[in-house]
Design an enzyme around this catalytic site. Sequence first.
Site, PDB file in Angstrom:
ATOM      1  N   GLU A 186     -43.662  -2.537   3.141  1.00  0.00           N
ATOM      2  CA  GLU A 186     -43.226  -3.908   2.888  1.00  0.00           C
ATOM      3  C   GLU A 186     -44.365  -4.560   2.120  1.00  0.00           C
ATOM      4  O   GLU A 186     -45.512  -4.506   2.571  1.00  0.00           O
ATOM      5  CB  GLU A 186     -43.048  -4.652   4.209  1.00  0.00           C
ATOM      6  CG  GLU A 186     -41.916  -4.167   5.062  1.00  0.00           C
ATOM      7  CD  GLU A 186     -41.952  -4.826   6.438  1.00  0.00           C
ATOM      8  OE1 GLU A 186     -41.529  -5.988   6.543  1.00  0.00           O
ATOM      9  OE2 GLU A 186     -42.434  -4.181   7.384  1.00  0.00           O
TER      10      GLU A 186
ATOM     11  N   ARG B 254     -48.418   6.202  15.321  1.00  0.00           N
ATOM     12  CA  ARG B 254     -49.282   5.446  14.416  1.00  0.00           C
ATOM     13  C   ARG B 254     -50.726   5.898  14.579  1.00  0.00           C
ATOM     14  O   ARG B 254     -51.132   6.320  15.657  1.00  0.00           O
ATOM     15  CB  ARG B 254     -49.279   3.963  14.783  1.00  0.00           C
ATOM     16  CG  ARG B 254     -48.015   3.239  14.608  1.00  0.00           C
ATOM     17  CD  ARG B 254     -48.171   1.830  15.177  1.00  0.00           C
ATOM     18  NE  ARG B 254     -48.768   0.941  14.195  1.00  0.00           N
ATOM     19  CZ  ARG B 254     -48.064   0.337  13.244  1.00  0.00           C
ATOM     20  NH1 ARG B 254     -46.783   0.530  13.133  1.00  0.00           N
ATOM     21  NH2 ARG B 254     -48.658  -0.471  12.394  1.00  0.00           N
TER      22      ARG B 254
ATOM     23  N   LYS C  43     -51.306  -5.674   9.578  1.00  0.00           N
ATOM     24  CA  LYS C  43     -51.437  -6.555   8.415  1.00  0.00           C
ATOM     25  C   LYS C  43     -51.534  -8.021   8.826  1.00  0.00           C
ATOM     26  O   LYS C  43     -52.234  -8.799   8.204  1.00  0.00           O
ATOM     27  CB  LYS C  43     -50.255  -6.335   7.466  1.00  0.00           C
ATOM     28  CG  LYS C  43     -50.385  -5.042   6.682  1.00  0.00           C
ATOM     29  CD  LYS C  43     -49.264  -4.873   5.694  1.00  0.00           C
ATOM     30  CE  LYS C  43     -48.028  -4.371   6.394  1.00  0.00           C
ATOM     31  NZ  LYS C  43     -46.973  -3.938   5.464  1.00  0.00           N
TER      32      LYS C  43
HETATM   33  P1  ATP Z   1     -48.507  -3.277  10.063  1.00  0.00           P
HETATM   34  O1  ATP Z   1     -48.066  -3.019  11.456  1.00  0.00           O
HETATM   35  O2  ATP Z   1     -49.917  -2.928   9.786  1.00  0.00           O
HETATM   36  O3  ATP Z   1     -48.194  -4.635   9.599  1.00  0.00           O
HETATM   37  P2  ATP Z   1     -46.170  -2.079   8.967  1.00  0.00           P
HETATM   38  O4  ATP Z   1     -45.679  -0.947   9.754  1.00  0.00           O
HETATM   39  O5  ATP Z   1     -45.436  -3.338   9.074  1.00  0.00           O
HETATM   40  O6  ATP Z   1     -47.718  -2.232   9.191  1.00  0.00           O
HETATM   41  P3  ATP Z   1     -45.162  -1.168   6.470  1.00  0.00           P
HETATM   42  O7  ATP Z   1     -45.460  -1.703   5.143  1.00  0.00           O
HETATM   43  O8  ATP Z   1     -43.812  -1.384   7.031  1.00  0.00           O
HETATM   44  O9  ATP Z   1     -46.269  -1.720   7.444  1.00  0.00           O
HETATM   45  O10 ATP Z   1     -45.538   0.366   6.540  1.00  0.00           O
HETATM   46  C1  ATP Z   1     -45.118   1.324   5.624  1.00  0.00           C
HETATM   47  C2  ATP Z   1     -45.075   2.653   6.327  1.00  0.00           C
HETATM   48  O11 ATP Z   1     -46.351   2.960   6.855  1.00  0.00           O
HETATM   49  C3  ATP Z   1     -44.099   2.644   7.473  1.00  0.00           C
HETATM   50  O12 ATP Z   1     -43.315   3.824   7.402  1.00  0.00           O
HETATM   51  C4  ATP Z   1     -44.958   2.641   8.689  1.00  0.00           C
HETATM   52  O13 ATP Z   1     -44.338   3.351   9.729  1.00  0.00           O
HETATM   53  C5  ATP Z   1     -46.240   3.326   8.209  1.00  0.00           C
HETATM   54  N1  ATP Z   1     -47.396   2.845   8.963  1.00  0.00           N
HETATM   55  C6  ATP Z   1     -47.775   1.577   9.151  1.00  0.00           C
HETATM   56  N2  ATP Z   1     -48.858   1.505   9.945  1.00  0.00           N
HETATM   57  C7  ATP Z   1     -49.178   2.771  10.268  1.00  0.00           C
HETATM   58  C8  ATP Z   1     -50.205   3.373  11.071  1.00  0.00           C
HETATM   59  N3  ATP Z   1     -51.118   2.636  11.713  1.00  0.00           N
HETATM   60  N4  ATP Z   1     -50.213   4.718  11.175  1.00  0.00           N
HETATM   61  C9  ATP Z   1     -49.315   5.468  10.540  1.00  0.00           C
HETATM   62  N5  ATP Z   1     -48.333   4.970   9.766  1.00  0.00           N
HETATM   63  C10 ATP Z   1     -48.248   3.642   9.638  1.00  0.00           C
HETATM   64 MG    MG Z   2     -43.206  -2.626   8.920  1.00  0.00          MG
END
Ligand code: ATP
Ligand code: MG
Length: 562
Positions: free
Chosen positions: A38, A264, A274
Amino acid sequence: MSTDTAPSPERSDFVRDIVASDLREGRVDTVVTRFPPEPNGYLHIGHAKSICLNFGIANDFHGRCNLRFDDTNPLKEEQEYIDSIQADVRWLGFDWQERLYFASDYFEQLYEWAVRLITDGKAYVDDQSADEIRAHRGTLTEPGVPSPCRDRSVAESLDLFERMRAGEFPNGARVLRAKIDMAAGNINMRDPVMYRILHTAHPRTADAWCIYPSYDFAHGQSDAIEGVTHSICTLEFQDHRPLYDWFTANLPVPSVPHQYEFARLNLTHTVLSKRLLLRLVNEGIVRGWDDPRMPTLSGLRRRGFPAEGLRDFVSMVGVARADSVVEIEMMEHAVRDVLNRSALRRFAVLDPLKVVIENYPEDLVEEMDVPNNPEDPDCGTRAVPFTRELWIERDDFLEDPPSKFFRLAPGREVRLRSAYFITCAEVVKDDDGRIVELRCTYDPATRGGSAPDGRRPKATLHWLSASHTAPAVVRLYDHLFASPYPSARGTDILEDVNPGSEVVLTGCLVEPSLSQTRVGETVQFERLGYFCPDRDSAPGALVFNRTLGLRDTWAKVQAQGR
Ligand code: ATP
Ligand code: MG
């Protein structure tokens, strides 16, 4: 990394096992994955795990990996993030070729599918507010309460949905909900919201839309449109999988993706969210998203961490289904391993103390031949000028040394790296008693750093010629959070920020050749650690970041864990 590299047999994990068996048994012909950020912030090291997994699987199994932005929330999304995410994925070493996609490219298709669900009696427009919907969702033990609008006619819902799109209603006045099961054990199945009204311009579709699909409605269908075979995501989406499956089962999608969840990445002494990282930026606690203390890819890059080290780290961590917290020292270990092999060695003196070699000719300048990287003779040597007046590190001298201090002291001989042995003859102090200069003598027979009679000083110091230096500011970095588990304390997370996470040293001196070092190149300042020029660096006003110290603390941390 090209897509035609051979499958790497030494790497295996449960997702690769699933992919391998799907290919073997003919359930899929070509594996297609995607990395779906995102665009609401910068990528962090957790995302690197997902990037390496998705692109890595496509590489290993001769498939494809798309970069797709799940840009369904214009309130939080910005072009700056779209740009930085692309730069970071490339920097990490991956290439989506022509397959750059956006969920917003599918808005028209998603709208048509929403209409289709309404027509089939599987979705309805609800006039309740977000708060009312939440209040009636029920709990894990109690079913939800159906909305009074749940049984409104297809014709009425179609009409209202069209008028939602036409902009007739204000934000929050109505939503479109899937009609699934208000008593479902899985709360995600209790008539989830598919569309909301948002009179907000979108970074890509501008004012074309004032209703936006929910992430849950867009995500699975976007995968289906792209022919994604394995939708790999993190565990928090496990409970959403039945919903994604329900949508694809009830819509004429061109393909049916299957979702697999992995744990994660979490790291000690930092946060990987984020939302929290944005707070650090907005509250001015760091220099921005790319501050060298941030766990963002752009921060780690600015810090001097090579992409190879991060890829190695992610591969050391592996892919599992159980949540865990990885020690940040493990990442540092992987990075040090790469830097130790690749970083050129240079001389820098962070806290200079003057040395005058009394028996060295006044005007002589000798060029000392210094190896660029003792780990790699192919890196050759460089000429470092040596003169009568030198700088050494202030803490390499003690007037009254304790028994374990082997560096310079009155009457003691030490080696200057690749130069000569010197002996301290006299200590010069100012009126306040501060040491301002050491008077030394040198042994001309020790040129290059060894003595014909075989004597070996206990210490070797780095040095600079006083008339051949460039001034520099050096920023020393340490963990962003003092506690290993910053969110575990229950207090505001920002209270746990390590006050010593950045220490700025002025008055440092470096080899003049370091003014040629490019941003993005990390070198080793001998005996001090790994450093790289910061993007704030300018000719005549050099700025270096300490990437890491030399000492690897991972083994120690592991030992403590046992
Ligand atoms: P955050 O929780 O940091 O805001 P998010 O999951 O909302 O992150 P996205 O932009 O949706 O961020 O993430 C893109 C991809 O990266 C998704 O498939 C998500 O599952 C993966 N991802 C995000 N954070 C992690 C992490 N800590 N470890 C592994 N994969 C991750
Ligand atoms: Mg997300």
